[in-house]
Scaffold this motif. Structure first.
Motif, PDB file in Angstrom:
ATOM      1  N   ARG A  50     -19.021 -55.241 -59.723  1.00 54.36           N
ATOM      2  CA  ARG A  50     -18.630 -55.091 -58.322  1.00 54.36           C
ATOM      3  C   ARG A  50     -19.793 -55.393 -57.388  1.00 54.36           C
ATOM      4  N   LEU A  51     -21.013 -54.927 -57.746  1.00 53.87           N
ATOM      5  CA  LEU A  51     -22.172 -55.190 -56.901  1.00 53.87           C
ATOM      6  C   LEU A  51     -22.549 -56.665 -56.928  1.00 53.87           C
ATOM      7  N   ASP A  52     -22.293 -57.314 -58.057  1.00 53.89           N
ATOM      8  CA  ASP A  52     -22.594 -58.737 -58.167  1.00 53.89           C
ATOM      9  C   ASP A  52     -21.669 -59.561 -57.268  1.00 53.89           C
ATOM     10  N   VAL A  53     -20.408 -59.186 -57.240  1.00 52.47           N
ATOM     11  CA  VAL A  53     -19.427 -59.904 -56.422  1.00 52.47           C
ATOM     12  C   VAL A  53     -19.565 -59.538 -54.952  1.00 52.47           C
ATOM     13  N   GLY A  54     -19.839 -58.262 -54.677  1.00 47.70           N
ATOM     14  CA  GLY A  54     -19.961 -57.790 -53.303  1.00 47.70           C
ATOM     15  C   GLY A  54     -18.610 -57.607 -52.635  1.00 47.70           C
ATOM     16  N   PHE A  55     -18.654 -57.334 -51.342  1.00 49.49           N
ATOM     17  CA  PHE A  55     -17.426 -57.108 -50.579  1.00 49.49           C
ATOM     18  C   PHE A  55     -17.380 -58.087 -49.415  1.00 49.49           C
ATOM     19  N   SER A  56     -16.220 -58.672 -49.197  1.00 48.99           N
ATOM     20  CA  SER A  56     -16.078 -59.660 -48.132  1.00 48.99           C
ATOM     21  C   SER A  56     -16.131 -59.024 -46.753  1.00 48.99           C
ATOM     22  N   ASP A  57     -15.662 -57.796 -46.635  1.00 46.87           N
ATOM     23  CA  ASP A  57     -15.697 -57.098 -45.352  1.00 46.87           C
ATOM     24  C   ASP A  57     -15.589 -55.595 -45.606  1.00 46.87           C
ATOM     25  N   GLN A  58     -15.633 -54.829 -44.530  1.00 44.13           N
ATOM     26  CA  GLN A  58     -15.611 -53.373 -44.667  1.00 44.13           C
ATOM     27  C   GLN A  58     -14.288 -52.875 -45.230  1.00 44.13           C
ATOM     28  N   MET A  59     -13.190 -53.528 -44.881  1.00 46.33           N
ATOM     29  CA  MET A  59     -11.883 -53.118 -45.386  1.00 46.33           C
ATOM     30  C   MET A  59     -11.821 -53.219 -46.906  1.00 46.33           C
ATOM     31  N   GLU A  60     -12.407 -54.255 -47.458  1.00 45.80           N
ATOM     32  CA  GLU A  60     -12.426 -54.420 -48.910  1.00 45.80           C
ATOM     33  C   GLU A  60     -13.299 -53.337 -49.555  1.00 45.80           C
ATOM     34  N   GLU A  61     -14.406 -53.013 -48.906  1.00 52.09           N
ATOM     35  CA  GLU A  61     -15.279 -51.951 -49.405  1.00 52.09           C
ATOM     36  C   GLU A  61     -14.554 -50.610 -49.396  1.00 52.09           C
ATOM     37  N   ILE A  62     -13.865 -50.302 -48.301  1.00 49.85           N
ATOM     38  CA  ILE A  62     -13.121 -49.052 -48.199  1.00 49.85           C
ATOM     39  C   ILE A  62     -12.048 -48.975 -49.279  1.00 49.85           C
ATOM     40  N   TYR A  63     -11.329 -50.057 -49.466  1.00 46.74           N
ATOM     41  CA  TYR A  63     -10.263 -50.070 -50.470  1.00 46.74           C
ATOM     42  C   TYR A  63     -10.816 -49.771 -51.859  1.00 46.74           C
ATOM     43  N   PHE A  64     -11.933 -50.389 -52.198  1.00 47.65           N
ATOM     44  CA  PHE A  64     -12.506 -50.183 -53.531  1.00 47.65           C
ATOM     45  C   PHE A  64     -12.935 -48.737 -53.733  1.00 47.65           C
ATOM     46  N   PHE A  65     -13.672 -48.184 -52.767  1.00 47.13           N
ATOM     47  CA  PHE A  65     -14.210 -46.831 -52.940  1.00 47.13           C
ATOM     48  C   PHE A  65     -13.173 -45.737 -52.689  1.00 47.13           C
ATOM     49  N   LYS A  66     -12.049 -46.103 -52.074  1.00 43.34           N
ATOM     50  CA  LYS A  66     -10.999 -45.114 -51.852  1.00 43.34           C
ATOM     51  C   LYS A  66      -9.971 -45.102 -52.984  1.00 43.34           C
ATOM     52  N   PHE A  67      -9.664 -46.264 -53.538  1.00 46.14           N
ATOM     53  CA  PHE A  67      -8.590 -46.353 -54.507  1.00 46.14           C
ATOM     54  C   PHE A  67      -9.035 -46.745 -55.922  1.00 46.14           C
ATOM     55  N   GLU A  68      -9.939 -47.710 -56.024  1.00 46.37           N
ATOM     56  CA  GLU A  68     -10.292 -48.208 -57.353  1.00 46.37           C
ATOM     57  C   GLU A  68     -11.350 -47.357 -58.052  1.00 46.37           C
ATOM     58  N   LYS A  69     -12.505 -47.199 -57.418  1.00 43.75           N
ATOM     59  CA  LYS A  69     -13.568 -46.469 -58.100  1.00 43.75           C
ATOM     60  C   LYS A  69     -13.184 -45.030 -58.443  1.00 43.75           C
ATOM     61  N   PRO A  70     -12.513 -44.281 -57.558  1.00 47.93           N
ATOM     62  CA  PRO A  70     -12.106 -42.927 -57.949  1.00 47.93           C
ATOM     63  C   PRO A  70     -11.238 -42.909 -59.201  1.00 47.93           C
ATOM     64  N   GLU A  71     -10.370 -43.897 -59.346  1.00 47.77           N
ATOM     65  CA  GLU A  71      -9.533 -43.982 -60.538  1.00 47.77           C
ATOM     66  C   GLU A  71     -10.388 -44.205 -61.778  1.00 47.77           C
ATOM     67  N   TYR A  72     -11.408 -45.040 -61.635  1.00 51.10           N
ATOM     68  CA  TYR A  72     -12.298 -45.327 -62.764  1.00 51.10           C
ATOM     69  C   TYR A  72     -13.116 -44.089 -63.134  1.00 51.10           C
ATOM     70  N   TYR A  73     -13.760 -43.489 -62.134  1.00 51.55           N
ATOM     71  CA  TYR A  73     -14.655 -42.358 -62.404  1.00 51.55           C
ATOM     72  C   TYR A  73     -13.886 -41.114 -62.833  1.00 51.55           C
ATOM     73  N   ALA A  74     -12.613 -41.032 -62.423  1.00 50.16           N
ATOM     74  CA  ALA A  74     -11.795 -39.888 -62.820  1.00 50.16           C
ATOM     75  C   ALA A  74     -11.661 -39.797 -64.335  1.00 50.16           C
ATOM     76  N   MET A  75     -11.737 -40.940 -65.018  1.00 53.48           N
ATOM     77  CA  MET A  75     -11.628 -40.922 -66.485  1.00 53.48           C
ATOM     78  C   MET A  75     -12.779 -40.132 -67.098  1.00 53.48           C
ATOM     79  N   LYS A  76     -13.977 -40.282 -66.544  1.00 52.69           N
ATOM     80  CA  LYS A  76     -15.132 -39.546 -67.068  1.00 52.69           C
ATOM     81  C   LYS A  76     -14.948 -38.043 -66.859  1.00 52.69           C
ATOM     82  N   ILE A  77     -14.505 -37.673 -65.660  1.00 49.94           N
ATOM     83  CA  ILE A  77     -14.276 -36.260 -65.356  1.00 49.94           C
ATOM     84  C   ILE A  77     -13.154 -35.704 -66.217  1.00 49.94           C
ATOM     85  N   TYR A  78     -12.104 -36.504 -66.412  1.00 53.93           N
ATOM     86  CA  TYR A  78     -10.958 -36.045 -67.200  1.00 53.93           C
ATOM     87  C   TYR A  78     -11.337 -35.828 -68.660  1.00 53.93           C
ATOM     88  N   VAL A  79     -12.046 -36.771 -69.261  1.00 55.83           N
ATOM     89  CA  VAL A  79     -12.414 -36.639 -70.679  1.00 55.83           C
ATOM     90  C   VAL A  79     -13.288 -35.401 -70.886  1.00 55.83           C
TER      91      VAL A  79
END
Length: 286
Positions: A50-79
Motif C-alpha cells: 500500500r505504501l509503495d502504491v500510495g494514495f491518489s487523493d485523500q478520499m482514497e486514503e480515508i477509504y483504505f484506513f476506514k474500511f480496508e486496513k481495519p478489516e485486515y488488522y482485525a484478523m490479528k486481534i481476532y486470532v
C-alpha cells in the motif's frame, strides 16, 4: 504474492486461518502458532504494497484506513482473542462454561459501551469525522481517542485501530454466542401452542413476529434481569419458547438478522414498546 491485489491476498489468508482455527486435530497452541504468522506476513505485505502504491487523493486514503486496513488488522486481534478465549475455557460443567462465556460476552458489551460514540460512528456509516480519524498525521486529543497503540505513523491513523477492534470484537461476540448456544443445544425445549405447562397454566400465544421475541430475549439477557444476571442466554430463550409455544431457533443466527438491519431499525420492537408504554402513561396521567 505481489501479483495479487490486497483483497485477493486477504481472502486467501482469511480462508487459510479459518481452516486452521477449525482444525481440531491440532492443539489450541498449534493452531495459534500456525495462524498468527500467516496474519503477520499478510500485514507486512499489505503495508509494503500500500505504501509503495500510495494514495491518489485523500478520499482514497480515508477509504483504505476506514474500511480496508481495519478489516485486515482485525484478523490479528481476532486470532489473539480466539486463543485467549478458548484457552481460558474451564473444563468443568456446562453451567461453569456457560458462566465463563457469559462473562466474556459482558466484557465485550462493556467495551462497546465504553467506546459508545466511536462504536456508533462505526455502525452508522457516518462520515463527518473521517478526515480526523482516517488521515495519517492528524493529531487527535487523547480524551477523544482513548486507545491508540504505538504503531507505524506512516501506516496508521487515529481511528483505524479502534475500528479493527470493533470488527474483531463483533466476530468474537458471534463466536461466544455460538458456544453458548451449543452448550444449550442438548436441553432445548419446544412445547406446542396450547399445551399445559408446569404450574397448571397454559402456554400463551405469541402473535407478533418471532424476531421481536429475539430482541426481547437479548435485552433481558444483557441487562441481567433474570436470575440475578446468572441466567444463560440459552435458558432465557428456552423459557421464551416454552412460554409461548414456538421455536425461536439459534439465538446467534437470529441476532445476525437484527444486525443486518439499518442502524435506526435494529431495535424496532424495543423502541416500539418504549413509545407505546410512554404514550399509555401519558394518557393515564391526563
Amino acid at each position: 504474492m505481489r501479483r495479487k491485489t490486497l483483497k485477493v491476498a486477504f481472502r486467501e489468508m482469511h480462508s487459510e486461518v479459518e481452516s486452521l482455527l477449525a482444525n481440531e486435530a491440532l492443539s489450541l497452541m498449534q493452531r495459534f502458532n500456525q495462524a498468527m504468522p500467516l496474519v503477520a506476513t499478510f500485514l507486512d505485505y499489505a503495508r509494503l504494497e500500500r505504501l509503495d502504491v500510495g494514495f491518489s487523493d485523500q478520499m482514497e486514503e480515508i477509504y483504505f484506513f476506514k474500511f480496508e486496513k481495519p478489516e485486515y488488522y482485525a484478523m490479528k486481534i481476532y486470532v489473539a482473542g480466539w486463543y485467549t478465549l478458548m484457552n481460558g475455557r474451564p473444563k468443568g460443567t456446562a453451567q461453569q462454561q456457560r458462566e465463563y462465556f457469559t462473562e466474556e460476552l459482558r466484557f465485550i458489551y462493556r467495551f462497546f459501551s465504553q467506546h459508545a460514540f466511536h462504536y456508533q460512528y462505526f455502525r452508522s456509516g457516518m462520515t463527518e469525522l473521517d478526515e480526523l480519524l482516517f488521515v495519517r498525521g492528524v493529531e487527535v486529543a487523547p480524551v477523544f481517542i482513548l486507545e491508540v497503540p504505538e504503531l507505524d505513523a506512516s501506516f496508521c491513523t487515529s481511528g483505524d485501530y479502534m475500528f479493527a477492534k470493533f470488527i474483531a470484537y463483533e466476530r468474537l461476540q458471534e463466536l461466544i454466542l455460538a458456544e453458548i448456544d451449543q452448550l444449550d443445544q442438548g436441553t432445548r425445549l419446544v412445547i406446542p401452542a396450547g399445551s399445559p405447562v408446569i404450574g397448571g397454566g397454559k402456554v400463551m400465544e405469541w402473535t407478533g413476529e418471532v424476531i421481536n421475541l429475539v430482541e426481547l430475549g437479548y435485552a433481558l439477557y444483557v441487562s441481567g434481569q433474570i436470575g440475578g444476571g446468572k441466567a444463560g442466554l440459552g435458558e432465557i430463550f428456552r423459557w421464551l419458547e416454552s412460554s409461548f409455544g414456538l421455536e425461536i431457533g439459534i439465538p446467534a443466527n437470529r441476532l445476525r438478522e437484527i444486525k443486518r438491519r439499518k442502524r435506526m431499525e435494529k431495535l424496532h420492537f424495543i423502541r416500539l414498546l418504549q413509545e407505546m408504554l410512554t404514550e399509555y402513561i401519558d394518557k393515564s396521567e391526563a
